[in-house]
Design a protein around this motif. Structure first.
Motif, PDB file in Angstrom:
ATOM      1  N   CYS A  52     -21.857  31.567  14.869  1.00 34.43           N
ATOM      2  CA  CYS A  52     -21.627  30.220  14.371  1.00 34.43           C
ATOM      3  C   CYS A  52     -20.454  30.245  13.398  1.00 34.43           C
ATOM      4  O   CYS A  52     -19.876  31.296  13.123  1.00 34.43           O
ATOM      5  N   VAL A  53     -20.130  29.080  12.838  1.00 32.66           N
ATOM      6  CA  VAL A  53     -19.084  28.986  11.818  1.00 32.66           C
ATOM      7  C   VAL A  53     -19.646  29.377  10.464  1.00 32.66           C
ATOM      8  O   VAL A  53     -19.183  30.311   9.813  1.00 32.66           O
ATOM      9  N   GLY A  54     -20.652  28.652   9.999  1.00 36.33           N
ATOM     10  CA  GLY A  54     -21.211  28.857   8.669  1.00 36.33           C
ATOM     11  C   GLY A  54     -22.557  29.531   8.729  1.00 36.33           C
ATOM     12  O   GLY A  54     -23.557  28.900   9.072  1.00 36.33           O
ATOM     13  N   HIS A  55     -22.603  30.810   8.380  1.00 39.33           N
ATOM     14  CA  HIS A  55     -23.846  31.563   8.424  1.00 39.33           C
ATOM     15  C   HIS A  55     -24.586  31.452   7.088  1.00 39.33           C
ATOM     16  O   HIS A  55     -25.594  30.765   6.983  1.00 39.33           O
ATOM     17  N   ILE A  56     -24.086  32.111   6.039  1.00 35.86           N
ATOM     18  CA  ILE A  56     -24.731  32.088   4.724  1.00 35.86           C
ATOM     19  C   ILE A  56     -23.767  31.610   3.642  1.00 35.86           C
ATOM     20  O   ILE A  56     -24.159  30.868   2.744  1.00 35.86           O
ATOM     21  N   SER A  57     -22.527  32.017   3.726  1.00 34.74           N
ATOM     22  CA  SER A  57     -21.546  31.696   2.679  1.00 34.74           C
ATOM     23  C   SER A  57     -20.949  30.316   2.942  1.00 34.74           C
ATOM     24  O   SER A  57     -19.814  30.177   3.402  1.00 34.74           O
ATOM     25  N   HIS A  58     -21.733  29.287   2.647  1.00 35.49           N
ATOM     26  CA  HIS A  58     -21.373  27.934   3.055  1.00 35.49           C
ATOM     27  C   HIS A  58     -20.160  27.421   2.280  1.00 35.49           C
ATOM     28  O   HIS A  58     -20.060  27.575   1.063  1.00 35.49           O
ATOM     29  N   GLY A  59     -19.253  26.816   3.037  1.00 32.57           N
ATOM     30  CA  GLY A  59     -18.027  26.281   2.481  1.00 32.57           C
ATOM     31  C   GLY A  59     -16.835  27.192   2.650  1.00 32.57           C
ATOM     32  O   GLY A  59     -15.688  26.721   2.645  1.00 32.57           O
ATOM     33  N   LEU A  60     -17.070  28.489   2.810  1.00 37.26           N
ATOM     34  CA  LEU A  60     -15.952  29.426   2.839  1.00 37.26           C
ATOM     35  C   LEU A  60     -15.211  29.457   4.165  1.00 37.26           C
ATOM     36  O   LEU A  60     -14.196  30.150   4.293  1.00 37.26           O
ATOM     37  N   TRP A  61     -15.687  28.693   5.152  1.00 38.91           N
ATOM     38  CA  TRP A  61     -14.944  28.642   6.406  1.00 38.91           C
ATOM     39  C   TRP A  61     -13.553  28.021   6.198  1.00 38.91           C
ATOM     40  O   TRP A  61     -12.647  28.239   7.011  1.00 38.91           O
ATOM     41  N   VAL A  62     -13.364  27.294   5.094  1.00 41.57           N
ATOM     42  CA  VAL A  62     -12.066  26.671   4.841  1.00 41.57           C
ATOM     43  C   VAL A  62     -11.061  27.640   4.221  1.00 41.57           C
ATOM     44  O   VAL A  62      -9.879  27.311   4.115  1.00 41.57           O
ATOM     45  N   HIS A  63     -11.503  28.815   3.803  1.00 41.63           N
ATOM     46  CA  HIS A  63     -10.600  29.792   3.200  1.00 41.63           C
ATOM     47  C   HIS A  63      -9.496  30.158   4.205  1.00 41.63           C
ATOM     48  O   HIS A  63      -9.783  30.410   5.382  1.00 41.63           O
ATOM     49  N   PRO A  64      -8.247  30.189   3.783  1.00 43.27           N
ATOM     50  CA  PRO A  64      -7.160  30.449   4.742  1.00 43.27           C
ATOM     51  C   PRO A  64      -7.243  31.801   5.430  1.00 43.27           C
ATOM     52  O   PRO A  64      -6.649  31.983   6.510  1.00 43.27           O
ATOM     53  N   ASP A  65      -7.954  32.770   4.849  1.00 41.40           N
ATOM     54  CA  ASP A  65      -8.083  34.088   5.471  1.00 41.40           C
ATOM     55  C   ASP A  65      -9.330  34.218   6.328  1.00 41.40           C
ATOM     56  O   ASP A  65      -9.620  35.316   6.837  1.00 41.40           O
ATOM     57  N   ASN A  66     -10.083  33.123   6.481  1.00 42.80           N
ATOM     58  CA  ASN A  66     -11.317  33.190   7.260  1.00 42.80           C
ATOM     59  C   ASN A  66     -11.051  32.781   8.708  1.00 42.80           C
ATOM     60  O   ASN A  66     -10.361  31.785   8.964  1.00 42.80           O
ATOM     61  N   ASN A  67     -11.606  33.548   9.633  1.00 42.66           N
ATOM     62  CA  ASN A  67     -11.432  33.268  11.064  1.00 42.66           C
ATOM     63  C   ASN A  67     -12.697  32.742  11.719  1.00 42.66           C
ATOM     64  O   ASN A  67     -12.843  32.838  12.941  1.00 42.66           O
ATOM     65  N   ARG A  68     -13.597  32.181  10.940  1.00 45.65           N
ATOM     66  CA  ARG A  68     -14.889  31.760  11.491  1.00 45.65           C
ATOM     67  C   ARG A  68     -14.741  30.709  12.595  1.00 45.65           C
ATOM     68  O   ARG A  68     -15.604  30.622  13.490  1.00 45.65           O
ATOM     69  N   HIS A  69     -13.711  29.902  12.546  1.00 49.49           N
ATOM     70  CA  HIS A  69     -13.530  28.869  13.567  1.00 49.49           C
ATOM     71  C   HIS A  69     -13.325  29.471  14.954  1.00 49.49           C
ATOM     72  O   HIS A  69     -13.450  28.761  15.966  1.00 49.49           O
ATOM     73  N   ARG A  70     -13.072  30.784  15.031  1.00 54.29           N
ATOM     74  CA  ARG A  70     -12.850  31.446  16.322  1.00 54.29           C
ATOM     75  C   ARG A  70     -14.145  31.938  16.955  1.00 54.29           C
ATOM     76  O   ARG A  70     -14.108  32.653  17.966  1.00 54.29           O
ATOM     77  N   PHE A  71     -15.284  31.546  16.440  1.00 52.17           N
ATOM     78  CA  PHE A  71     -16.538  32.149  16.907  1.00 52.17           C
ATOM     79  C   PHE A  71     -16.813  31.872  18.386  1.00 52.17           C
ATOM     80  O   PHE A  71     -17.600  32.591  19.012  1.00 52.17           O
ATOM     81  N   ALA A  84     -20.977  22.568   8.556  1.00 51.66           N
ATOM     82  CA  ALA A  84     -21.129  23.675   9.520  1.00 51.66           C
ATOM     83  C   ALA A  84     -22.198  24.665   9.077  1.00 51.66           C
ATOM     84  O   ALA A  84     -22.007  25.884   9.136  1.00 51.66           O
ATOM     85  N   VAL A  85     -23.347  24.140   8.640  1.00 54.43           N
ATOM     86  CA  VAL A  85     -24.453  24.987   8.193  1.00 54.43           C
ATOM     87  C   VAL A  85     -25.251  25.440   9.418  1.00 54.43           C
ATOM     88  O   VAL A  85     -26.169  24.769   9.873  1.00 54.43           O
ATOM     89  N   GLN A  86     -24.829  26.542  10.003  1.00 53.48           N
ATOM     90  CA  GLN A  86     -25.452  27.143  11.179  1.00 53.48           C
ATOM     91  C   GLN A  86     -25.526  26.182  12.361  1.00 53.48           C
ATOM     92  O   GLN A  86     -26.390  26.311  13.227  1.00 53.48           O
ATOM     93  N   ILE A  87     -24.638  25.225  12.378  1.00 49.14           N
ATOM     94  CA  ILE A  87     -24.438  24.342  13.513  1.00 49.14           C
ATOM     95  C   ILE A  87     -22.984  23.897  13.490  1.00 49.14           C
ATOM     96  O   ILE A  87     -22.505  23.504  12.425  1.00 49.14           O
ATOM     97  N   PRO A  88     -22.220  24.027  14.572  1.00 49.51           N
ATOM     98  CA  PRO A  88     -22.647  24.521  15.884  1.00 49.51           C
ATOM     99  C   PRO A  88     -22.979  26.014  15.865  1.00 49.51           C
ATOM    100  O   PRO A  88     -22.405  26.765  15.082  1.00 49.51           O
TER     101      PRO A  88
END
Length: 467
Positions: free
Chosen positions: A14-33, A77-81
């Motif tokens: 998913c995008v947001g697993h536990i560290s909610h909000g950090l998907w917006v960090h420029p070094d985070n690639n969570r959107h590629r899940f 994006a709290v564990q959804i999608p």
């Protein structure tokens, strides 16, 4: 020799697993899940770092208990999608030789027969590198997704899970003999029919004839992980688990919880060392104190308190109150249902303190931010004083958290003899946890009894006490 530390990466599809909000960090690639390359790259990184496994969490419902619906969870994006964790494993296994995979699956809503085949398939494809994290699904929305009006009562979920595992043990351990597959080309016999049997399970919740559809895999039964903190959960862990996700308010609490589970395991005829204990750990590491401080400040600035409130299922929207208001004053003004707040919060706490607790990532005994030596010192303290065997490493950034740990912490742990230098090539995940020559469940485990065909034929489900 110093006790070696087991390390898994705590992940979710998913995008947001536990560290909610950090998907917006420029070094985070969570959107590629949704990208398969995201997972194969991560697997290769973890294999390079000789991690034990990637531990894949899962939920089968939306967090819709906050503000009366799923809107906050969707926006944040709290564990959804989220997607199915099991489907990631073959791709990650294809680009690795040794990394293990622990996947979460619930016993509450889907029947056991099809799941037994899925896990056997994964154990074959990975050559014995899989584990199953047993959960019982606590979200009310999950129950509604499977046709129920509300979630199944807590202790009843564990009673269902007990029978679920009994069915699986019969399929995995008892339905096929080790030498059932003979591949006799001359006589045109692939499997000896005399060495495969029905399980004919008839219980309160399930009727399963068998036989199991998969031939025996290297582990047969995947390594059993479990993460229950309640009395029923600890009892379940003592009977079934080989690795337990443990927690507590302090290291003394954690050690007490570990000893309690070990005592219960002994009461079920198992050994005290038949279970490993892992803690969810937040580790922020940098080359200098200044770098560490910068990372901590960034993560605090970008965290989403509302996302954490949605994840916690907070029935009360704390953001509507002034930060200086006390919990006692809020309780006094609300209906009697808000009295339950007293079990989670102290009356003298302010709303600001409560919000800090929900959104804070630096609370609890398993948080450390520092240079490699500071982090390694703390990891050693957790293991030696808290009694844990290792950690599930929580991520702030992907792949940054794992990459920093591998580059900075792993070499320091290796210098101290606390972390493996390399894999033992070809070992199963169970052997990695318990030693070479132990690819199967130990004889004292309740699932092992079904290796005896007579025991399988005579088995009838018996009520298992909760706790």
């Amino acid at each position: 020799m110093p006790k070696r530390i087991h390390v898994n990466l705590f992940e979710m599809n998913c995008v947001g697993h536990i560290s909610h909000g950090l998907w917006v960090h420029p070094d985070n690639n969570r959107h590629r899940f949704n990208d398969l390359g995201f997972w194969t790259e991560l697997a290769e990184l973890l294999e390079h770092g000789t991690f034990d496994a990637v531990f894949l969490a899962d939920v089968i419902g939306a967090y819709d208990g906050f503000r009366g619906g799923p809107q906050t969870a969707l926006r944040e994006a709290v564990q959804i999608p989220n997607n199915d964790p099991l489907l990631l494993i073959p791709a990650m296994a294809a680009v690795t030789r040794n990394l293990g995979f622990a996947a979460t699956f619930s016993t509450t809503y889907e029947p056991p027969f099809a799941f037994a085949r899925r896990m056997s398939t994964l154990d074959h494809l990975t050559k014995g590198r899989v584990a199953w994290n047993v959960v019982t699904s606590y979200l009310p929305n999950a129950a509604r997704n499977f046709g129920l009006a509300d979630e199944v009562e807590h202790d009843r979920r564990y009673a269902i899970a007990d029978e679920y595992l009994d069915v699986l043990y019969k399929l995995w351990e008892g339905s096929w003999d080790d030498d059932a597959v003979i591949r006799d080309r001359d006589n045109r016999v692939y499997t000896d029919p005399a060495k495969v049997r029905y399980i004919n399970h008839v219980g309160e919740h399930y009727r399963v004839a068998g036989p199991h559809l998969s031939e025996p895999s290297r582990q047969r039964t995947p390594v059993i992980y479990q993460a229950g903190a309640s009395d029923a959960g600890r009892g379940f862990a003592a009977r079934h688990a080989e690795a337990v996700f443990v927690g507590g308010f302090s290291l003394d609490d954690v050690r007490a919880n570990i000893e309690d589970t070990k005592d219960r395991a002994v009461a079920y005829g198992r050994g005290r060392d038949d279970i490993k204990f892992l803690a969810g750990a937040a580790v922020i590491v940098g080359r200098t104190d200044a770098e560490v401080d910068r990372k901590v400040a960034e993560f605090r600035r970008l965290r989403s308190v509302e996302g954490h409130l949605a994840h916690a299922g907070a029935g009360l929207d704390w953001t509507r109150y002034h930060p200086d208001e006390r919990v006692a004053d809020i309780i006094a003004r609300q209906d009697p249902g808000h009295q339950r707040l007293t079990s989670r919060f102290r009356p003298e706490q302010t709303v600001g303190e409560v919000l800090e607790r929900f959104g804070g990532f630096d609370r609890g005994p398993f948080f450390v931010a520092g240079t490699p030596k500071v982090v390694a010192d703390e990891l050693e303290r957790w293991v030696d004083h808290g009694g844990i065997d290792g950690i599930n490493l929580r991520q702030f950034l992907t792949p940054g958290t794992a990459a920093d740990f591998i580059e900075l912490v792993v070499p320091e742990l290796r210098r101290r003899g606390r972390y493996r230098e390399s894999y033992d090539d070809g070992e199963t995940l169970r052997e990695r946890l318990f030693g070479a020559g132990r690819p199967r469940l130990p004889d004292a485990h309740p699932g092992a009894r079904y290796r005896d065909p007579a025991a399988l034929a005579a088995a009838t489900p018996e009520p298992v006490p909760v706790g």
